[in-house]
Design a protein around this motif. Structure first.
Motif, PDB file in Angstrom:
ATOM      1  N   GLY A 372      41.771  49.603  34.259  1.00 42.37           N
ATOM      2  CA  GLY A 372      40.444  49.124  34.683  1.00 42.37           C
ATOM      3  C   GLY A 372      40.470  47.652  35.071  1.00 42.37           C
ATOM      4  O   GLY A 372      39.444  47.080  35.442  1.00 42.37           O
ATOM      5  N   ILE A 373      41.639  47.017  34.967  1.00 42.69           N
ATOM      6  CA  ILE A 373      41.747  45.622  35.408  1.00 42.69           C
ATOM      7  C   ILE A 373      41.320  45.597  36.880  1.00 42.69           C
ATOM      8  O   ILE A 373      41.886  46.321  37.699  1.00 42.69           O
ATOM      9  CB  ILE A 373      43.201  45.108  35.244  1.00 42.69           C
ATOM     10  CG1 ILE A 373      43.552  44.996  33.751  1.00 42.69           C
ATOM     11  CG2 ILE A 373      43.389  43.770  35.943  1.00 42.69           C
ATOM     12  CD1 ILE A 373      45.011  44.658  33.469  1.00 42.69           C
ATOM     13  N   PRO A 374      40.298  44.818  37.220  1.00 41.60           N
ATOM     14  CA  PRO A 374      39.716  44.952  38.561  1.00 41.60           C
ATOM     15  C   PRO A 374      40.639  44.464  39.680  1.00 41.60           C
ATOM     16  O   PRO A 374      41.432  43.542  39.489  1.00 41.60           O
ATOM     17  CB  PRO A 374      38.462  44.076  38.488  1.00 41.60           C
ATOM     18  CG  PRO A 374      38.697  43.149  37.363  1.00 41.60           C
ATOM     19  CD  PRO A 374      39.632  43.800  36.405  1.00 41.60           C
ATOM     20  N   ALA A 375      40.529  45.129  40.808  1.00 42.62           N
ATOM     21  CA  ALA A 375      41.278  44.703  41.996  1.00 42.62           C
ATOM     22  C   ALA A 375      40.650  43.416  42.527  1.00 42.62           C
ATOM     23  O   ALA A 375      39.436  43.262  42.502  1.00 42.62           O
ATOM     24  CB  ALA A 375      41.198  45.794  43.054  1.00 42.62           C
ATOM     25  N   VAL A 376      41.491  42.477  42.963  1.00 39.11           N
ATOM     26  CA  VAL A 376      40.977  41.209  43.496  1.00 39.11           C
ATOM     27  C   VAL A 376      41.602  40.970  44.865  1.00 39.11           C
ATOM     28  O   VAL A 376      42.826  41.034  45.011  1.00 39.11           O
ATOM     29  CB  VAL A 376      41.328  40.034  42.543  1.00 39.11           C
ATOM     30  CG1 VAL A 376      40.862  38.714  43.139  1.00 39.11           C
ATOM     31  CG2 VAL A 376      40.711  40.250  41.175  1.00 39.11           C
ATOM     32  N   GLN A 377      40.759  40.715  45.825  1.00 39.14           N
ATOM     33  CA  GLN A 377      41.248  40.434  47.178  1.00 39.14           C
ATOM     34  C   GLN A 377      42.105  39.168  47.190  1.00 39.14           C
ATOM     35  O   GLN A 377      41.867  38.257  46.401  1.00 39.14           O
ATOM     36  CB  GLN A 377      40.058  40.251  48.136  1.00 39.14           C
ATOM     37  CG  GLN A 377      39.316  41.551  48.432  1.00 39.14           C
ATOM     38  CD  GLN A 377      40.257  42.639  48.937  1.00 39.14           C
ATOM     39  OE1 GLN A 377      40.930  42.457  49.947  1.00 39.14           O
ATOM     40  NE2 GLN A 377      40.330  43.747  48.221  1.00 39.14           N
ATOM     41  N   HIS A 378      43.072  39.112  48.063  1.00 42.01           N
ATOM     42  CA  HIS A 378      43.931  37.936  48.327  1.00 42.01           C
ATOM     43  C   HIS A 378      44.906  37.608  47.197  1.00 42.01           C
ATOM     44  O   HIS A 378      45.605  36.610  47.271  1.00 42.01           O
ATOM     45  CB  HIS A 378      43.089  36.669  48.601  1.00 42.01           C
ATOM     46  CG  HIS A 378      41.986  36.880  49.584  1.00 42.01           C
ATOM     47  ND1 HIS A 378      42.223  37.249  50.894  1.00 42.01           N
ATOM     48  CD2 HIS A 378      40.632  36.803  49.441  1.00 42.01           C
ATOM     49  CE1 HIS A 378      41.057  37.379  51.521  1.00 42.01           C
ATOM     50  NE2 HIS A 378      40.079  37.124  50.660  1.00 42.01           N
TER      51      HIS A 378
END
Ligand code: FAD
Length: 539
Positions: A372-378
């Motif tokens: 569940g560790i959130p996806a982060v752009q860049h």
């Protein structure tokens, strides 16, 4: 498969038949062997292991290894004492480090406050052969490889099992007083007893890629760690684990349900660049969450992955199964020797099932936290946008403890509501990150050093032990006499140290052969026989 009409009282070929020679079957064979109880272990395969599933023997498993005399061997099997055991969160091995949970090397960690041992990296391909060697060395233990259990019936006098040679196919019949199914997920024993499973079932389809790459460690600058968890713009997708601290590795892809997957592409994505490797195996597997509704029937029991399966996130699978083997072994011994009462073996399921439920739930929770560790752009990009994304992400991940199970929670567990422990009305300690020792009845008796190299944990294993604690404890003679009257092995050990007395909180503490507190109090109760009858399952 039960036939209660047959009441033959025939002589068994062996007191105990164990189906399955994974770590749990081997632990049970070792425990029984050390107790002088003969057993036959039937393992359908040849004893070699194609892949390392388990990688870490828990602190509690190591306490058992200590008693079995193999702790040093397990500790020194593969992992260098100077390699850190960190969990590193990174975009790729050659990419950016995002966070790190520091876990010191064996050399740096010193003594833990809650155990004479500690979690130990010894993957199953190394662990199982060490345990098998110990089991084999014990008189009365017979390990039979290439031998499958193909069926059984039970009656009031014992169990009649059919075994088949996995190579030649020849069949034989074997009669045992008890059968224990340590035959893993989907095992024949649980299925034959028609025991349903409770739980969420399959929570993900994962992939294990087991590979050899002597050059991988030198490819990156993150140093030795046990786990490298990989995170990119899609979120946390996998974890790489160092198997032998040299050339063997396993990459687990958390979720991929496609029929055809590209193992090489996953390895390159994890490394962040091409590198040299040889894939030993690449297998999809179901990550499951379940616990059997019952732990046996009549003279047949189940233990280990046959009784429960959990996500490996937390390292609780083998840990839970080995505890079950230890819980069951002394009860079987007691009943076979005649001092265990009719209810003793019945206490196995009620004591162990709640622990399995808790461990399976913790494992699923831990899996969900990690994935569940959130996806982060860049996040994988060089430059200002990437740096900002990584800094924000690192702050989110600051509490990396969220992504593993607190080690002392695996050690200090309690058989609440056990029919063979006598509660003293004290509440359980709060389950926080800080370790608070507890000797409440049902709990694994806490560790304290008695002298250099000798722990309280080392006192337990054979019969019952009555601890007399502090400067002027009451006599335990009445309890010793009551035990003798019932044929229960009991030893009295006096420990004057006030520090240890403070941890145990009462001057008299009765500890079972599996190292759990059965009773504690300020003095032996008037009816000492009733106390002994309760803890031996005859009340
Ligand atoms: C990727 C992964 C990582 C893991 N990491 C950890 C970890 O770090 N720590 C931890 O504690 N646990 C871990 N586990 C869990 C651990 O591997 C299992 O809990 C453990 O192997 C269970 O042991 P077992 O003896 O009950 O079953 P198994 O290891 O499955 O052994 C069962 C045995 O029974 C045999 N058998 C089956 N049917 C028969 C039959 N009819 N007759 C005779 N023999 C039979 C099989 O051949 C097998 O050898 C991990 C699991 C996975 C998948």
């Amino acid at each position: 498969m039960t036939d209660d009409t047959d009441s033959r009282k025939d002589t068994a070929d062996t007191p105990v038949l164990i189906a399955g020679g994974g770590p749990v079957g081997l632990a049970l064979a070792t425990e029984l062997g050390l107790r002088g109880i003969a057993c036959v272990l039937a393992e359908k395969r040849d004893g070699s292991l194609p892949v390392p599933k388990m990688s870490q023997a828990s602190t509690r498993s190591m306490e058992f290894c200590r008693r079995w005399g193999i702790a040093e061997q397990v500790r020194n099997a593969v992992w260098s004492a100077s390699h850190a055991l960190d969990f590193v969160y990174l975009t790729s091995l050659t990419g950016f480090e995002l966070a790190r949970q520091r876990v010191p090397s064996y050399a740096a960690r010193g003594h833990l406050p809650y155990s004479p041992e500690g979690p130990t990296h010894c993957p199953q391909i190394f662990f199982d052969p060490i345990l098998a060697g110990r089991a084999k060395s014990l008189p009365g233990v017979s390990l039979r490889y290439n031998t499958a259990l193909t069926g059984f019936t039970q009656d009031s006098g014992g169990v009649t099992a059919t075994l088949a040679d996995s190579v030649g196919g020849a069949e034989e019949t074997l009669r045992a007083a008890y059968l224990v199914g340590c035959d893993g997920p989907g095992g024949l024993v649980r299925e034959a007893l028609d025991i349903p499973l409770d739980g969420l079932g399959t929570i993900a389809r994962s992939i294990n890629i087991f590979f050899r790459s002597p050059s991988l460690a030198a490819l990156h600058d993150k140093g030795w760690a046990r786990f490298y968890r990989t995170i990119d713009e899609t979120g946390c997708w996998g974890e790489l684990i160092a198997i032998d601290g040299e050339a063997l590795w396993r990459l687990t892809v958390f979720h991929d349900s496609s029929e055809a997957f590209d193992a090489g592409a996953y390895l390159r994505r994890c490394a962040g660049q091409p590198f040299e490797y040889e894939i030993i195996s690449a297998q999809p597997w179901d990550r499951r969450d379940y616990v059997a509704e019952r732990y046996g029937q009549g003279r047949v029991f189940i233990a280990g992955d046959s009784a429960h399966q959990c996500s490996p996130t937390g390292g609780l699978g083998m840990h839970t199964g080995v505890e079950e083997a230890v819980n069951l072994a002394w009860k079987i011994e007691a009943v076979l020797r005649g001092w265990g009462g009719a209810a003793l073996l019945d206490s196995y399921g009620p004591e162990r099932r709640p622990i399995a439920l808790r461990n399976v739930e913790l494992s699923t929770q831990s899996y969900r936290n990690i994935t569940g560790i959130p996806a982060v752009q860049h996040i994988t990009e060089p430059g200002a946008a990437g740096e900002e994304a990584r800094a924000a992400f690192g702050r989110q991940l600051a509490d990396t403890q969220l992504y593993s199970v607190v080690d002392h929670h695996k050690v200090q567990y309690c058989y609440e509501d056990s029919p063979v422990c006598i509660p003293d009305g004290t509440p359980p300690p709060e389950e926080g990150v800080e370790y608070v020792p507890s000797a409440r009845p049902g709990t694994r008796a806490p560790h304290a050093w008695i002298e250099e190299g000798t722990s309280t944990v080392d006192l337990f294993g054979d019969g019952f032990v009555l601890l007399r604690l502090g400067a002027a404890p009451p006599s335990g003679q009445v309890l010793e006499d009551a035990a003798a009257a019932r044929g229960v092995p009991l030893r009295i050990v006096a420990l004057e140290d006030e520090g240890i007395a403070g941890i145990y909180q009462q001057p008299l503490v009765l500890v079972r052969p599996d190292g759990h507190v059965a009773w504690r109090g300020p003095a032996v109760p008037e009816d000492a026989l009733a106390l002994i009858d309760r803890v031996r399952g005859a009340a």
